[in-house]
Design a protein around this motif. Sequence first.
Motif, PDB file in Angstrom:
ATOM      1  N   VAL A   1      18.699  -7.114  13.067  1.00 32.21           N
ATOM      2  CA  VAL A   1      19.165  -7.580  10.897  1.00 32.21           C
ATOM      3  C   VAL A   1      20.440  -8.643  11.649  1.00 32.21           C
ATOM      4  O   VAL A   1      20.307 -10.140  11.470  1.00 32.21           O
ATOM      5  CB  VAL A   1      19.881  -6.921   9.998  1.00 32.21           C
ATOM      6  N   TYR A   7      18.437  -2.416   3.159  1.00 30.79           N
ATOM      7  CA  TYR A   7      18.971  -3.485   4.550  1.00 30.79           C
ATOM      8  C   TYR A   7      20.048  -3.662   4.319  1.00 30.79           C
ATOM      9  O   TYR A   7      20.194  -4.393   2.877  1.00 30.79           O
ATOM     10  CB  TYR A   7      18.335  -4.557   5.325  1.00 30.79           C
ATOM     11  N   VAL A  42      11.989 -13.015   6.815  1.00 33.33           N
ATOM     12  CA  VAL A  42      11.792 -12.741   8.498  1.00 33.33           C
ATOM     13  C   VAL A  42      11.641 -10.152   7.952  1.00 33.33           C
ATOM     14  O   VAL A  42      10.983 -10.482   8.456  1.00 33.33           O
ATOM     15  CB  VAL A  42      12.871 -12.775   9.451  1.00 33.33           C
ATOM     16  N   LEU A  43      11.888 -10.696   6.749  1.00 29.24           N
ATOM     17  CA  LEU A  43      12.393  -9.077   7.315  1.00 29.24           C
ATOM     18  C   LEU A  43      11.399  -8.701   6.046  1.00 29.24           C
ATOM     19  O   LEU A  43      11.148  -7.425   5.655  1.00 29.24           O
ATOM     20  CB  LEU A  43      14.041  -9.034   6.591  1.00 29.24           C
ATOM     21  N   VAL A  44      10.768  -9.430   5.412  1.00 25.66           N
ATOM     22  CA  VAL A  44       9.740  -9.066   4.501  1.00 25.66           C
ATOM     23  C   VAL A  44       8.156 -10.087   4.455  1.00 25.66           C
ATOM     24  O   VAL A  44       8.308 -11.237   4.931  1.00 25.66           O
ATOM     25  CB  VAL A  44       9.629  -9.299   2.746  1.00 25.66           C
ATOM     26  N   ASP A  45       7.456  -8.833   4.246  1.00 24.31           N
ATOM     27  CA  ASP A  45       5.878  -9.551   5.176  1.00 24.31           C
ATOM     28  C   ASP A  45       5.135  -9.503   3.543  1.00 24.31           C
ATOM     29  O   ASP A  45       4.399  -8.341   3.041  1.00 24.31           O
ATOM     30  CB  ASP A  45       5.587  -8.686   6.219  1.00 24.31           C
ATOM     31  N   VAL A  88      18.914 -11.015  14.605  1.00 24.48           N
ATOM     32  CA  VAL A  88      18.164 -12.568  13.286  1.00 24.48           C
ATOM     33  C   VAL A  88      18.774 -13.551  12.897  1.00 24.48           C
ATOM     34  O   VAL A  88      18.048 -14.573  12.739  1.00 24.48           O
ATOM     35  CB  VAL A  88      17.171 -11.874  12.037  1.00 24.48           C
ATOM     36  N   LEU A 146       2.121 -10.172   2.883  1.00 23.47           N
ATOM     37  CA  LEU A 146       1.019  -9.417   3.248  1.00 23.47           C
ATOM     38  C   LEU A 146       0.885  -7.464   3.174  1.00 23.47           C
ATOM     39  O   LEU A 146       0.061  -7.262   2.857  1.00 23.47           O
ATOM     40  CB  LEU A 146      -0.370  -9.277   4.378  1.00 23.47           C
ATOM     41  N   LEU A 147       2.199  -7.345   3.591  1.00 22.18           N
ATOM     42  CA  LEU A 147       2.221  -6.230   3.506  1.00 22.18           C
ATOM     43  C   LEU A 147       3.688  -5.506   2.284  1.00 22.18           C
ATOM     44  O   LEU A 147       3.352  -4.354   2.233  1.00 22.18           O
ATOM     45  CB  LEU A 147       2.964  -5.699   4.524  1.00 22.18           C
ATOM     46  N   GLN A 148       5.104  -6.398   2.111  1.00 21.42           N
ATOM     47  CA  GLN A 148       5.136  -5.948   1.860  1.00 21.42           C
ATOM     48  C   GLN A 148       6.222  -6.560   0.495  1.00 21.42           C
ATOM     49  O   GLN A 148       5.564  -7.886  -0.056  1.00 21.42           O
ATOM     50  CB  GLN A 148       6.553  -6.431   2.677  1.00 21.42           C
ATOM     51  N   GLU A 151       0.466  -1.182  -0.554  1.00 23.60           N
ATOM     52  CA  GLU A 151       0.555   0.036   0.137  1.00 23.60           C
ATOM     53  C   GLU A 151       0.814   1.461   0.525  1.00 23.60           C
ATOM     54  O   GLU A 151       1.719   0.686   0.510  1.00 23.60           O
ATOM     55  CB  GLU A 151      -0.656   0.024   1.023  1.00 23.60           C
TER      56      GLU A 151
END
Lengths: 950, 235
Positions: free
Chosen positions: A100, A42, A59-62, A103, A64-66, A13
């Motif tokens: 990071v 990153y 882990v760094l990218v969702d 992680v 549903l959002l990104q 979005e």
Amino acid sequence: MREVDRLTVRTLEPDPRSAALLDSARLLGFDDLAAIDVADVYFVAGALDEQVRSQLGDVLVDPLLQLGSWGDPSADGSDDGTVIEAALLPGVTDSVAATVIEVAATLGLTVDDAATGRRYVVRTSTGRALDESERERLATRLLSNAVIERVALGTIEPAFAHASTPAPVEHVEVRGLDDTALAALNRERGMALDPAELRVIADWFELAGRAPTDVELETLAQTWSEHCAHKTFRARVVLPDGSERPSLLARLREATERIDAPFVRSAFVGNAGIVSFWPGTTIAVKAETHNHPSAIEPFGGANTGVGGVIRDVMGAAHHPIATTDVLCFGPSDLAHEFLPPGVIHPQLVREGVVAGVADYGNKIGLPTVAGAVLYDPGYTANPLVFCGCIGVGLDVPPPAGPYPGDLVVVLGGRTGRDGLRGATFSSATMDATTGDVAGASVQIGDPITEKLLIDLLRDAGGCWSAITDCGAGGLSSAIGEMAEQTGADVDLALAPLKYPGLSPWEIWLSEAQERMVVAVPPASLPELARHARRHGVELTVLGTFTGDGVLRVRHGDVLVLELATDFLHDGRPQRSMPAELPSPRRNGAVPACPDPAAALLSLLAHPNIASKEAIIRRYDHEIRGTTVVRPLVGAGNDAPADGVVLAEPSGKVGIAIGHGVNPWYGVADPERMAHAVVDEALRNVVAVGADPAQVAIMDNFSWGDPRRPSTFGELVVTVDAICESSIAHGAPFVSGKDSLNNEYLGSDGERHSVPPTLVITAVAHVPDADLVVTPDLKAVGDELVLIGATSTEFGGSHLGAVLGGFDDPRDGTVPGPDARAPERYRRLHQAILTGRIRACHDLSEGGLAVALAEMAIGGRLGVDAPSLPHEDEVVALFAESTGRFVVELAPGDHEWLAESLGESVLVLGTVTATSVVRIGSCSVSLEAAMAAFGADGATWQPADATGGAR
Amino acid sequence: MSRPRALVLQAPGTNRDHDAVFALELAGADARIASLLDLADDDSPLLDAQLLVVAGGFSHADALGAGRMFALSLEHRFGDRVRAFVAAGKPVIGICNGFQTLVRAGLLPGALGHNASGGFQCEWVTLEPQQSVCVWTQDIESIDCPIAHGEGRYVHPDVAALEAAGQVALRYRRNPNGSASDIAGVCDPTGIVLGLMPHPENHVIARQHPHHVRGAGGGLGLQLFQRGVERAGAV
């Protein structure tokens, strides 16, 4: 060259940052931009194979959002505009990069290092490309801050902190130098000392028979800085007739001693003032300024300002429970061509400061409750950021160490090159190059590390014999102050560093945030270490408190500092400063006001009076569940409260916090301003239900250069007046701070000072948190009653401001003190305790008319007030006379109130259901008042919306 | 009857853990706080607990997205034990950052994006419990409580399916953050695990209500904790 991979992450979005940046770009004169897209970057150093990338990416990218993409960010064709990228300078705190790495470690992956950045793609509405100067301006003035970031027009290469070779200790010859040579040395090393101080230092080393090290010079410069030593407030005051009087600080202390309030536990010593309003509990209060850092890096400056004042309360061995903030900015709509060189636009300053305050307070988990936001052109180059903190503790004798043999222990964050020379920096004047040279003076906070420190200190009480925070001057100041009575011997090579390669003076002076120093008896160390491990807080023993009165600092085998503590702390020569006292006019000027209704709406819309909801809602003021009177109150939750009240949900009593501040009075008449501002702070806490017999106050001064006798004279009359006011109200000062030299040397060669700005913070006892009062109107038919006297007082008034002002800002009479006020407040408090006062609002900027309009907005009800307190309607409506409140009472209760107060009151009129605010001949609709004030009406209604009369 | 044992889980940056403890105690539980660091030393508090709260705050400063690192640590170190906890029918609630954490740990469906306003918001909302399988929200009429978050916009690719499965537990009466279908809280398919963005733990006594001084009130967030504690005692 090491291998570095990059992952660019966009939101699916529209990114909310984009719209805000576009708005801000317009302020800088960019009118044809269509979009500024933002992505996070990153950088991961190390040999990453496809599987490692995939695991990290999960882990760094969702999904549903990104959307994330590894490698060349332009490969997906999304950069059909001007690309600008920014990344933090090496060494600047980067907690995201640290995460990071964490992680990777959790996933069992090997990475060498990580860094972060931001990618911007800027598009114009016509598709034209930005020229070089436009790119440069956008990159440096909006999209990055050179103080903490690097920027690239195009793709940026990450920078990692590299080990550098520490510079060896330097010996700086001062013996035998004349005043000119000492002055040159002073300038060259940015020490901000005066000739007499330099002379004393040169003589001391002459006697010692050696040249000082750079560590020693830096330590003296910072210990003797205006910021740390408060030289102006400790100076002898020289009046125009040549007579001398004691220092301003002595005057303040004397007032507190004279009041001799039983609830004061500690005033003017240590990190914070301490009071006790009820058995078993003490309350620590502190307010600080963080002006200069906020001017050059608003987010980091405000962020670390909040962190610093919270540590002050921790350093007073108290557990923080709330923070406050008073912010002063230049006009948000300032046209960019009027922006002085090197100055950040006021709206961007505000954005950054508010974000910085919100970030620290929200993350550390303290409610940011009370405050104020002021706008004046005088703050354009010198914004002011006042941060306050309140903490609670057990009413037991404080630890009285350090004792010889105790260990010097540092807790919390690691030491880096952050904030070097912050104390000397804040004692100097700003100019167009300040942002460039002061880079190292600003830091970014890490609220989570400080949160862990709070938890550790709460659990590990009793493990130390003394505690203080690392603030301005870092370890030098913290250990130097703690060792004042004992001396200490420490080894800087033991200090944990963020990255290797710091020189000894850098370790000693670093203002890296989130560190506390404690003196620990050796037997208690294991227990403290156990708590520290449990809370994930780093603990390091740096040395011992000795007992020989000498401060010795080593770096491994090399002795880098050896100073007698009495020279360090008491060797500074006391200043004598000439004062020219101001002569205010105090004439009867009244602004010409042909249309009171229009004036009322202009007042409600004035930035200083209009709703601050857009700022307040960005602060968590609910956490801890203690906020009983919030900064916004009423049926629509959008009317301003006078003070706020905090009360533990398990208890009956509470604490009220209120502020007083009025720089416009200060310009016209500093003495009366001082009285008015103390009175306002008192009114604000009394109005919500606090006991005026149990109020402690703090004074925070932000002024121009006091070496100008007229400026120092303003301070002298201000201090005299707040002392008189403090004594009259029986409200003692317990803590205070001054920030002087808030001046900007313009390219015109003129010095621009902030208006005289005194912030008074009142912290008061609320005996019954169930009997608090708010200003919002409660019920139709109730009486509206004015308490206090109204006079022709328009000096520095807001009516003057909205009507274009007097020809000379010193015209008019600034509201004077009302001798009856202290008695009135005590009696009003007793009346509030009966529960019969349904609403109460103090009268301040904009006078009676603004107060009634705010009460109407709060209750979503009308006002009909035909009876006025003065025959001149303009005076009745808009004069800002002190000592006044409007209260709402059940019909007929005014006689009871007059009897309770022991003075006559004026029944102004009644609360109506008409949605009109009518005061004398001035009439505005509630709707128009709300629109002007900025209460949008789109508000939450509780599930049980049966509220109203009780 | 003994008080059910509740465990409030925290990570570095969790900051409403004490508020949750106060609410749980008031609701009849014995509550204690443990960090992941504590549990790494000794996991008996988790094994002994009958109710689990993942508390709100800013774990790991929201670096890399709210709840991301907390979720990763939770999953890597204690994933099996948490799943066993749920399988045993013991109630779990994630509040605000705890909700974000449970979503990112895969225990709850959907995702939480930045608020539509673009920034952190602190304001009160009214929550309406929905017809759902959630054990935490049964027989509650409504709850008034604050939100305090920047990443609370609920996102789900198929809200209709979620609704049909009875997993939409709470809706906002007035949507503050752009959440899909006004969703404030969702549960897992069993109804044992609830996640919600608002803070019912900050409205457990009447005085905390913003309109208490105006004579209004009701809608205590305490009800939610009472349902959870009742359930914990019954398992």
